[in-house]
Scaffold this active site. Structure first.
Site, PDB file in Angstrom:
ATOM      1  N   GLY A  10      -7.510  55.986 -72.116  1.00 58.97           N
ATOM      2  CA  GLY A  10      -6.830  54.721 -72.352  1.00 58.97           C
ATOM      3  C   GLY A  10      -5.317  54.873 -72.336  1.00 58.97           C
ATOM      4  CB  SER A  16       1.574  61.337 -68.672  1.00 56.34           C
ATOM      5  OG  SER A  16       1.199  60.204 -67.917  1.00 56.34           O
ATOM      6  CB  THR A  35       1.581  56.229 -57.677  1.00 59.75           C
ATOM      7  OG1 THR A  35       1.122  55.954 -59.002  1.00 59.75           O
ATOM      8  CG2 THR A  35       1.052  57.566 -57.191  1.00 59.75           C
ATOM      9  CG  HIS A  50       7.124  59.199 -68.017  1.00 59.45           C
ATOM     10  ND1 HIS A  50       5.879  59.694 -67.746  1.00 59.45           N
ATOM     11  CD2 HIS A  50       6.948  58.231 -68.939  1.00 59.45           C
ATOM     12  CE1 HIS A  50       4.984  59.051 -68.479  1.00 59.45           C
ATOM     13  NE2 HIS A  50       5.610  58.156 -69.210  1.00 59.45           N
ATOM     14  CD  GLU A  62      11.263  57.534 -57.679  1.00 65.36           C
ATOM     15  OE1 GLU A  62      11.383  56.401 -57.148  1.00 65.36           O
ATOM     16  OE2 GLU A  62      12.042  57.975 -58.511  1.00 65.36           O
TER      17      GLU A  62
END
Length: 168
Positions: A10, A16, A35, A50, A62
């Site tokens: 979830g 990550s 993404t 991040h 990216e």
């Protein structure tokens, strides 16, 4: 040697962080393939945090759709995330079958490389059924794509409240 790992769970379950930690345990120069399409300032800030957390040892790419355009032979690559990647395809057509076919083909092209792939995805279908028809379509799409990746994966990890549970 090619290896596919799927990390699912979830939102805010630690997916990550687990993927990044695993990648760093396998190499000191991992690749991070983002993404996401950045659609507003809040999301841009999330991406910045991040990137800052990852540090300089990461090669950042990216790529919103065509993952296979990038040569990752011999590398360890975190793909974060399948949900946003699917979104980028889905909103072109809103057709589940067309999107699923296109994304499966792109997944197969990308993972034909000799690399270690760590895919991060969400279990969006774990909650109730949405009243919104588009959300229901997307939840179906994600569930089917997660199943496809899990079948191809050498290892599947479910993240629950920051705890990794090995499924496969």
């Amino acid at each position: 040697m090619k290896r596919i790992i799927l990390i699912t769970g979830g939102q805010r379950s630690g997916k990550s962080s687990k993927a990044e930690g695993l990648a760093l345990s396998l190499t000191d120069r991992p690749v991070y393939m983002a993404t996401a399409h950045i659609w507003d300032d809040e999301f841009r800030e999330r991406v910045r945090r991040h990137q800052q957390r990852r540090g300089q040892q990461w090669t950042n790419i990216e790529e919103e759709r065509q993952l296979s355009r990038h040569n990752v032979e011999g590398r360890v690559v975190v793909i974060d995330c399948v949900t946003l990647w699917l979104t980028n395809f889905f909103f072109e057509t809103s057709n589940v079958d067309q999107t699923l076919e296109a994304v499966k083909a792109e997944f197969d092209r990308f993972t034909s490389q000799d690399a270690t792939f760590i895919f991060v995805t969400n279990e969006i279908g774990s909650g109730g059924v949405s009243e919104n028809a588009v959300q229901r379509k997307f939840t179906d799409l994600e569930g089917w794509m997660n199943q496809y990746i899990a079948q191809k994966a050498d290892e599947v990890i479910l993240m629950v409240s920051g705890i990794a549970v090995k499924i496969k």
